[in-house]
Design an enzyme around this catalytic site. Structure first.
Site, PDB file in Angstrom:
ATOM      1  N   THR A 143      -6.263   7.613   7.385  1.00  0.00           N
ATOM      2  CA  THR A 143      -6.066   6.455   6.525  1.00  0.00           C
ATOM      3  C   THR A 143      -7.454   5.977   6.093  1.00  0.00           C
ATOM      4  O   THR A 143      -8.438   6.234   6.785  1.00  0.00           O
ATOM      5  CB  THR A 143      -5.292   5.341   7.271  1.00  0.00           C
ATOM      6  OG1 THR A 143      -5.105   4.227   6.405  1.00  0.00           O
ATOM      7  CG2 THR A 143      -6.011   4.885   8.531  1.00  0.00           C
ATOM      8  N   GLY A 144      -7.513   5.337   4.932  1.00  0.00           N
ATOM      9  CA  GLY A 144      -8.799   4.845   4.459  1.00  0.00           C
ATOM     10  C   GLY A 144      -9.208   5.498   3.153  1.00  0.00           C
ATOM     11  O   GLY A 144      -8.369   5.969   2.398  1.00  0.00           O
ATOM     12  N   THR A 146      -2.048   2.817   4.277  1.00  0.00           N
ATOM     13  CA  THR A 146      -1.213   4.014   4.186  1.00  0.00           C
ATOM     14  C   THR A 146      -0.481   4.237   5.509  1.00  0.00           C
ATOM     15  O   THR A 146      -1.061   4.020   6.570  1.00  0.00           O
ATOM     16  CB  THR A 146      -2.145   5.221   3.950  1.00  0.00           C
ATOM     17  OG1 THR A 146      -2.675   5.114   2.643  1.00  0.00           O
ATOM     18  CG2 THR A 146      -1.431   6.546   4.096  1.00  0.00           C
ATOM     19  N   SER A 183       0.797  -1.233   0.000  1.00  0.00           N
ATOM     20  CA  SER A 183       0.000   0.000   0.000  1.00  0.00           C
ATOM     21  C   SER A 183       0.822   1.272   0.000  1.00  0.00           C
ATOM     22  O   SER A 183       0.268   2.366   0.017  1.00  0.00           O
ATOM     23  CB  SER A 183      -0.904   0.045   1.227  1.00  0.00           C
ATOM     24  OG  SER A 183      -1.838  -0.988   1.171  1.00  0.00           O
ATOM     25  N   ARG A 219      -6.236   9.000 -10.491  1.00  0.00           N
ATOM     26  CA  ARG A 219      -6.927   9.266  -9.232  1.00  0.00           C
ATOM     27  C   ARG A 219      -5.919   9.626  -8.121  1.00  0.00           C
ATOM     28  O   ARG A 219      -4.894   8.978  -7.949  1.00  0.00           O
ATOM     29  CB  ARG A 219      -7.733   8.038  -8.830  1.00  0.00           C
ATOM     30  CG  ARG A 219      -8.523   8.201  -7.519  1.00  0.00           C
ATOM     31  CD  ARG A 219      -7.766   7.642  -6.341  1.00  0.00           C
ATOM     32  NE  ARG A 219      -8.545   7.682  -5.102  1.00  0.00           N
ATOM     33  CZ  ARG A 219      -8.025   7.467  -3.893  1.00  0.00           C
ATOM     34  NH1 ARG A 219      -6.752   7.198  -3.760  1.00  0.00           N
ATOM     35  NH2 ARG A 219      -8.774   7.527  -2.819  1.00  0.00           N
ATOM     36  N   GLY A 269      -5.875  10.546  -3.950  1.00  0.00           N
ATOM     37  CA  GLY A 269      -6.688  10.514  -2.730  1.00  0.00           C
ATOM     38  C   GLY A 269      -6.360  11.655  -1.797  1.00  0.00           C
ATOM     39  O   GLY A 269      -5.895  12.723  -2.209  1.00  0.00           O
ATOM     40  N   THR A 306       1.590   6.961   0.524  1.00  0.00           N
ATOM     41  CA  THR A 306       0.741   5.847   0.089  1.00  0.00           C
ATOM     42  C   THR A 306       0.864   5.585  -1.402  1.00  0.00           C
ATOM     43  O   THR A 306       1.286   6.471  -2.159  1.00  0.00           O
ATOM     44  CB  THR A 306      -0.738   6.186   0.393  1.00  0.00           C
ATOM     45  OG1 THR A 306      -1.555   5.030   0.223  1.00  0.00           O
ATOM     46  CG2 THR A 306      -1.264   7.284  -0.522  1.00  0.00           C
TER      47      THR A 306
HETATM   48  C1  SD4 Z   1      -6.174   7.042  -0.441  1.00  0.00           C
HETATM   49  N1  SD4 Z   1      -6.143   7.311   1.941  1.00  0.00           N
HETATM   50  O1  SD4 Z   1      -5.502   7.029  -1.453  1.00  0.00           O
HETATM   51  C2  SD4 Z   1      -5.508   6.654   0.840  1.00  0.00           C
HETATM   52  C3  SD4 Z   1      -5.538   5.174   0.927  1.00  0.00           C
HETATM   53  C4  SD4 Z   1      -5.297   4.720   2.306  1.00  0.00           C
HETATM   54  O2  SD4 Z   1      -5.043   3.557   4.104  1.00  0.00           O
HETATM   55  O3  SD4 Z   1      -5.164   5.216   3.224  1.00  0.00           O
HETATM   56  N2  SD4 Z   1      -5.253   3.871   2.792  1.00  0.00           N
HETATM   57  O4  SD4 Z   1      -7.370   7.312  -0.432  1.00  0.00           O
END
Ligand code: SD4
Length: 332
Positions: free
Chosen positions: A241-242, A190, A88, A218, A220, A208
Site C-alpha cells: 500500500t502507498g 488501498t 480510496s 495514471r 499505480g 484501489t
Molecule cells: C497506488 N498503491 O495507486 C496505490 C495507492 C495506495 O494505499 O495504496 N494506497 O499507487
C-alpha cells in the site's frame, strides 16, 4: 464454458532512522539460509488498514464455511469496494484530477494464476472483474475501455462511482489545483488481503481507486502482479500500500516473498523491501509505502516508511488491528 467460447471467438487454442513502534508479530529473524517450508497451517487472513477488519469478517465467513482462500479474498475486499464512505477503494473513491474515478485491482491464487484490471471506470467491484480476467481469458491484465467492455460482457453493470462527498473533496482540491498528491492516512488506504484457507492454500487480492487526484490515465502498483501483490503457495504472500510508483520500481511484493523464501520472517522481509525503496530513491520524504506479508506457517508482519500503517489480522481467536513497524514519523 465461457472461457472456451472466448478462446474460440478469438481463435486461440492455448492460454497464453529509528523504529518507532514495536510489533509483536514475527519480529525474530531466522537465518536467511533456511528455506521456508510449507506446512499445514490454520486459516488466517490479514489485510491492510482499519477497513480490513470488516473485510476480514466477510472473508472469514467464506473460509469458515469451507470456501477457498480465493473466494474469501474476493468477497472480503468487495466489502471495502462497495463501501461509499471509503475514499480510496471502489465506490466513493477519490477521483483523478479530471474528476474520473478509475480503479485498479488484481488477484492471485495458490496455483499462481492471476488476473488484473487497471484504469477501469464505472464498475463497483473491480476485484471480481480481475478474477474473471484470470478465469475466463488467456490474459492477466485488461485496462480501460477494454476492461470495462469485458466486465459488461460478463454481466457487470455500470454505475456512477463518484459520490457527492468525493466530488466535493475533488472540487475543493481543484481550488488550489496543483499536481501534488499528498500521501498520508487520508488518501492511501488501498485494501490488500492475504488469506490461507482450511486446505492450507493461500490467495491474495488488492484493490484501489489509486492516488487521489492522480493524472488521468495514471495506474499505480495495485493491478501489477509482483508489485502490489504476490503469492507463492509454497512460501507465502505479500502485498503493498502507498505510493505505487515506488513499489513498482522494486517489484515490492515479489521481493518480499523472495526474501521469505530465503528464510526471512515476514516482518524482516517487509523491512528489507522498505529499505530497498529508500536505497533506490533520492528522497522518500512525505511518501508512504507499507508492506504486509504472511508466510505459510501463518506468521505475519508489516513494515512501512512512515508511521500509521496497520493491518487487520483474523484468526480463529480474534480479528484485531496490529500496528506495523515504521522508520519515520510524519513530523521527521
Ligand atoms: C497506488 N498503491 O495507486 C496505490 C495507492 C495506495 O494505499 O495504496 N494506497 O499507487
Amino acid at each position: 464454458m465461457i472461457r472456451r467460447n472466448f478462446l474460440k471467438i478469438f481463435g486461440w487454442s492455448t492460454a497464453a532512522g529509528f523504529v518507532g513502534v514495536s510489533c509483536t508479530e514475527s519480529t525474530k529473524e531466522s537465518s536467511p539460509k533456511i528455506k521456508a517450508e510449507s506446512g499445514p497451517s490454520q486459516p488466517i487472513i490479514v489485510s491492510t488498514w482499519k477497513h480490513g477488519i470488516e473485510a476480514n469478517e466477510a472473508a472469514w465467513k467464506v473460509i469458515q464455511a469451507g470456501g477457498s482462500a480465493l473466494d474469501a479474498v474476493e468477497k472480503g475486499v468487495m466489502v471495502t469496494e462497495s463501501d461509499p464512505n471509503n475514499q480510496s477503494v471502489g465506490l466513493g473513491g477519490l477521483p483523478d484530477r479530471d474528476g474520473n474515478v478509475t480503479l485498479d485491482a488484481c488477484i492471485m491464487n495458490h496455483k499462481g494464476d492471476c488476473g488484473a484490471v487497471a484504469f477501469l471506470k464505472e464498475i463497483e467491484n473491480p476485484i471480481a472483474v480481475a478474477r474473471k480476467v484470470m478465469e475466463e481469458t488467456p490474459h492477466v491484465l485488461l485496462v480501460g475501455q477494454g476492461a470495462q467492455e469485458f466486465a459488461l460482457s460478463q454481466g457487470f453493470e455500470k454505475k456512477n462511482l463518484l459520490t457527492d462527498s468525493a466530488r466535493k473533496a475533488w472540487l475543493e482540491w481543484k481550488k488550489n489545483e496543483n499536481y501534488v498528491t499528498p500521501v498520508n492516512v487520508e488518501n492511501h488506504d488501498t485494501i490488500s488481503m492475504l488469506a490461507i484457507d482450511k486446505a492450507g492454500n493461500m490467495s491474495g487480492a488488492c484493490t484501489t481507486s489509486g492516488l487521489a487526484y492522480k493524472m488521468h490515465g495514471r495506474v499505480g502498483d495495485s493491478p501489477i502482479i509482483g508489485a502490489s501483490l504476490f503469492v507463492d503457495n509454497a512460501i507465502g504472500g505479500a502485498c503493498a500500500t502507498g505510493v505505487g510508483e515506488m513499489v513498482i520500481r522494486i517489484v515490492g511484493s515479489h521481493l518480499v516473498v523472495e526474501l521469505m523464501r530465503q528464510g526471512y520472517t515476514p516482518q524482516k522481509a517487509c523491512q528489507l523491501a522498505v529499505e530497498r525503496i529508500i536505497e533506490k530513491h533520492d528522497s522518500v520524504k512525505g511518501k508512504q509505502v507499507g508492506f504486509l506479508a504472511l508466510n505459510k506457517q501463518g506468521e505475519s508482519g508489516a513494515y512501512s516508511i512512515y508511521e500509521g500503517f496497520n493491518y487487520a489480522k483474523q484468526t480463529q481467536e480474534s480479528n484485531s488491528l496490529i500496528d506495523g513497524v515504521y522508520i519515520h514519523k510524519w513530523s521527521d
